[in-house]
Design an enzyme around this catalytic site. Structure first.
Site, mmCIF file in Angstrom:
data_model
loop_
_atom_site.group_PDB
_atom_site.id
_atom_site.type_symbol
_atom_site.label_atom_id
_atom_site.label_comp_id
_atom_site.label_asym_id
_atom_site.label_seq_id
_atom_site.Cartn_x
_atom_site.Cartn_y
_atom_site.Cartn_z
ATOM 1 N N SER A 84 -10.074 -44.159 -31.701
ATOM 2 C CA SER A 84 -10.648 -45.111 -32.664
ATOM 3 C C SER A 84 -9.908 -46.434 -32.758
ATOM 4 O O SER A 84 -10.413 -47.379 -33.374
ATOM 5 C CB SER A 84 -10.720 -44.481 -34.052
ATOM 6 O OG SER A 84 -11.714 -43.503 -34.088
ATOM 7 N N LYS A 89 -11.805 -49.460 -31.838
ATOM 8 C CA LYS A 89 -12.759 -50.136 -32.730
ATOM 9 C C LYS A 89 -12.304 -51.547 -33.084
ATOM 10 O O LYS A 89 -13.120 -52.418 -33.360
ATOM 11 C CB LYS A 89 -12.968 -49.296 -33.997
ATOM 12 C CG LYS A 89 -13.679 -47.975 -33.729
ATOM 13 C CD LYS A 89 -13.625 -47.032 -34.924
ATOM 14 C CE LYS A 89 -14.291 -45.696 -34.598
ATOM 15 N NZ LYS A 89 -14.055 -44.683 -35.652
ATOM 16 N N TYR A 146 -19.755 -46.442 -26.589
ATOM 17 C CA TYR A 146 -18.806 -45.996 -27.618
ATOM 18 C C TYR A 146 -17.811 -44.974 -27.065
ATOM 19 O O TYR A 146 -16.598 -45.101 -27.248
ATOM 20 C CB TYR A 146 -19.581 -45.426 -28.811
ATOM 21 C CG TYR A 146 -18.694 -44.847 -29.877
ATOM 22 C CD1 TYR A 146 -17.838 -45.659 -30.613
ATOM 23 C CD2 TYR A 146 -18.711 -43.482 -30.150
ATOM 24 C CE1 TYR A 146 -17.009 -45.128 -31.598
ATOM 25 C CE2 TYR A 146 -17.886 -42.941 -31.134
ATOM 26 C CZ TYR A 146 -17.038 -43.763 -31.846
ATOM 27 O OH TYR A 146 -16.224 -43.239 -32.813
ATOM 28 N N TYR A 161 -9.624 -44.130 -42.344
ATOM 29 C CA TYR A 161 -10.662 -43.270 -42.920
ATOM 30 C C TYR A 161 -10.351 -42.959 -44.379
ATOM 31 O O TYR A 161 -10.058 -43.863 -45.154
ATOM 32 C CB TYR A 161 -10.797 -41.962 -42.107
ATOM 33 C CG TYR A 161 -11.029 -42.207 -40.650
ATOM 34 C CD1 TYR A 161 -12.143 -42.949 -40.235
ATOM 35 C CD2 TYR A 161 -10.164 -41.725 -39.676
ATOM 36 C CE1 TYR A 161 -12.371 -43.186 -38.881
ATOM 37 C CE2 TYR A 161 -10.393 -41.959 -38.329
ATOM 38 C CZ TYR A 161 -11.495 -42.684 -37.940
ATOM 39 O OH TYR A 161 -11.721 -42.910 -36.618
ATOM 40 N N VAL A 211 -7.628 -40.478 -33.201
ATOM 41 C CA VAL A 211 -7.278 -39.054 -33.149
ATOM 42 C C VAL A 211 -6.444 -38.695 -31.929
ATOM 43 O O VAL A 211 -5.978 -37.558 -31.803
ATOM 44 C CB VAL A 211 -8.521 -38.125 -33.186
ATOM 45 C CG1 VAL A 211 -9.167 -38.151 -34.545
ATOM 46 C CG2 VAL A 211 -9.487 -38.458 -32.076
#
Lengths: 318, 318, 318, 318
Positions: A66, A69, A193, A244, A262
């Protein structure tokens, strides 16, 4: 020698002594198999002329997951401009990273670009009527330029595993497609993605790649990567949404904008000072690197980087 | 003269020229009737020996409303310690300030102490088996000590109006009581909450009162108000949760920890530098002061206080 | 002549006079293009020796859409037995037919087999490690046997359109797969589901096919289709869940178990008496046939079939 | 002797042999202390000239609790007419009986009048600018007339206990008040609601009181209680919504309109035939009488009353 070197060495030494290290993500074999004793850290000063400092496994590549992103958003903002914000929000979500309830409540518009649904919208923007390969190459090109290393690439096995197991992301994508918030075929969007998540980088590369966010959008000698305003926007999003459901906790315990993945990596930004990257594959209950978070906190405590006031040093004895 | 005086004068002058000023909160007559042309600003340097700077209506008292949650939390943390966090979370909510869905989903534990439900739990902690009057006096005593003005008090008419119209807060409180997260009778808890919201202060007083958050929990010459760690915790919560559903936007546009109230006041904290307060009663669509937010942004731009990098100055011509 | 013939003729005549007829479903061209002036009705007495009565366009085939869920459930119950109920609930959903919130709240277990998510689980059961074609053929074989017509089949263009536009169903399916409630590849499961929805039948065929539900699971001369207990279970589900978010309204206005489809068809069951089918392609705001519902209500009023007491006749003058 | 007597005796005998009887509701002492070995049953034929049949503890009074919602709705429909349906829905809720999520999602309009929030709106309608005492007396007067016994009343201790512990209902009421769906002070509305729930009746009285629902709104010799259409509406609501989250299960296993209360009572309606009442204080996991539900199923099996086809007899040996 970098003025940060001694601090990084101390951090790496302290982290090596930690016995509770969390467990690597288990949903794909490529992540599950990584050795949890690994730890790397690197700091890239805003002044590009000064070399990054690093310690531990700072040159071992890992799956940035992630953290990608941040780079996807950077590119999408340059492509779509502020029109992007009509398709994805900019507020913390208060839900775990893959909640679909929020999406239904808000008619297919994700709360921010750092939850999975939001990054999938960003991937749709990056596609721009081209092939997934072209869009993926764009992100890779940006990342390679940012860290000055043409060797950065995607781990194809990781991408394939993500695609095979990514039912929840596929659910999110199809839901947004049903609500009209994806413009390209769902599988193409997911291909972009999943491949971006599968980019493999070392801490040293990642710290270097994030330097523009600490430097008002510029990176040494080149054209600006993004405007100062957009760099600030990304930094603010990293602080409020970068971890998150544990973003508030990270803000308190580290106090700098950060984005975790992760794979166990975390990118941090200290505006005007430096960018930094840590990596350790074991995760805590919220899915963020356990040792990585601890290292970030120790680093912030010793440098005084926390934006919220002085931090306790988690490893006071050296 | 304070080094901030010229900046504050420029901000006040620029804000006086703004024609779009929002509308005051309309749910109680005491707030609805306030003149939207009002504007005040004050800055209190961490060094308590140096006097606050101020401009505009900086000495006019207004209803601090949700800004009181900062002081309530400060007191409750000293009383209950970290056990408080078993009854209220520390993460952004991603929902409007009075959502009951989140509460049902998380069995009566509010996401953070700055949404209404969270502050109601804090009020329950402050009661501590005493009368509501005693608990309210505690908060007032703290605030009076912090701003050095014994004249600060609650506006009884505001408190009465809040109690009369506060059905949604009563719903939240009863729901949490049903889930076992309130220890005292609901009406007593609400009495504490409504009276704290009805505290009336000027910008000059509010800026002074918030100084301890910029000064690692200390305020000039006295015993510490709270530990440095708790001051940092509150600052982190202000940045991630201080503006309800617009916290992310405030983080971007102002970039400092802040807490707003529907009375039009905003308290800001620049750790190690200063605390500040602005006030203008007209609100934007998210319920935060329209002119107040703009003034904060201009102030942050001119001082370089944003933690996320340089800001554009919204009123560049002086 | 059937004792129902005069009533059906009166219903058809009354419906022909209706000017407000709703609009056909618009999400796929095959449904959108159907003439809204169409109307058919048929009644099949439980005594299979007695011929069905019919009126209007009772022999025109239409896309049965969600009515197929009744036949899918019948087959799945015979295959999986009551173990099916561990994977799908039996209670009304209180949500629109494609809500994903409920699914997230209940960890991938749909509320009942008549919402889309529930029927997708049923399709997964029907697959049973075979090809989608084999599973689809099973459903077709059952339906052909029930209505005694080997000519019943799927409309391939409808199935293809469903597959092309079914992002929301794909979201539901992927979400359930992520929660472990699908055993086969999502696209195979959806292929079964979309093809069952694309079965084309006339009112006369549909009424005949549903007769076993009115006859305690038996159909003339053959082996039982299902046990009496399961027939009752399906009837109860049709009454409480057969019309999505308008099931309560249908229970009141018609008062018999029924299952509607967006193709404009409705299957009704009067236990011990008859099964019936109506069709008119224009839908009401809740996605059920506008004229079909009205016809069902008139039919129930004139026959006294409502289980909740006497109905007003919506077309009293004959 | 009533033709039902032998059946009721058999049901009572079978139920006396049941060893698993559930536990009485525990939230107030008045309910918790009732002896779980109690069981009563009564049937009132639509023909008021024929006396009710009864067996077991059919003349012991119990707290009817939510069964009162049927009588409250009857009265409110006569008072407010169909305008009532603008303030409360008529569809199954798919949520436990006191969910507040649905209320927030639908802006304070409860899904149906048989969940607590819906009955609270009905209580508000019954208040009609009078005192709570007047509204409660209205409901009592209706119930007394329906069962022909002036001695029916409220249990004051039960009502007081409900008021003391009813935080969740208070949350629902305040939430609806905040959304503008209550017209009177919350505490007055709750007073009406809690007192209606505290009405004490025997099975024989309850069966007699419900007779009008089986008789198209009429009761022997008197003016109609409600129109046939409204009787049907209430019956349809009882079948689809009468047992909260277990309504679908009751429809299957019993197959007649019914309304349960946490006091262990259930009222059933067989349109055109009879009304019936059972009582046994032990509850199942969904909060409905365990033995009462079983008795209803046995009774329906032996009489053939299920509207969905023949039932298995849960106690075949007599």
């Amino acid at each position: 020698m970098s003025r940060f070197q001694a601090t990084l060495d101390a951090v790496a030494a302290a982290m090596a002594r930690e016995t509770e290290r969390g467990a690597p993500a288990s949903y794909i074999p490529e992540l599950a198999g990584v050795d949890p004793s690994r730890f790397g850290v690197a700091v890239a000063p805003v002044d590009a002329a000064r070399p990054p400092a690093a310690a531990g496994d700072a040159d071992v590549r890992f799956s940035i997951q992630s953290v990608c992103k941040v780079f996807m958003l950077t590119l999408a903002l340059e492509r779509a401009g502020d029109a992007l914000w009509r398709r994805v929000g900019r507020e913390p979500s208060g839900d775990p990273f893959n909640s679909i309830v929020q999406l239904e409540h808000e008619r297919g518009v994700p709360r921010n670009p750092f939850i999975n649904a939001g990054a999938i919208v960003v991937a749709d923007v990056l596609l721009a009527d081209r092939t997934p390969e072209a869009a993926i190459l764009d992100v890779l090109t940006l990342v390679r330029r940012l860290c000055g290393d043409e060797g950065v690439g995607c781990d194809a096995r990781v991408a394939a595993s993500e695609a095979r197991t990514g039912m929840r992301n596929r659910a999110l994508a199809n839901f947004m497609a049903a609500e009209g918030n994806l413009r390209h075929p769902v599988e193409q969007v997911l291909q972009v993605y999943f491949h971006c998540c599968a980019i493999a980088m070392s801490c040293r590369q990642l710290a270097a790649a994030g330097r523009y966010l600490a430097a008002a959008g510029r990176t040494g000698g080149c054209d600006p990567v993004i405007t100062p305003q957009r760099a600030r926007r990304i930094n603010a999003l990293m602080l409020t949404c970068g971890h998150y459901d544990a973003s508030g906790e990270f803000a308190f315990s580290v106090g700098i904008p950060g984005k975790s993945g992760v794979g166990g990596g975390i990118l941090g930004v200290v505006p005007g000072v430096a960018s930094l990257a840590v990596w350790s594959p074991g995760l805590n209950a919220k899915g963020n690197s356990l040792i990585g978070s601890k290292a970030m906190a120790m680093l912030a405590a010793r440098t005084g980087w926390s934006v919220f006031g002085p931090l306790d040093d988690p490893a006071p004895g050296r």
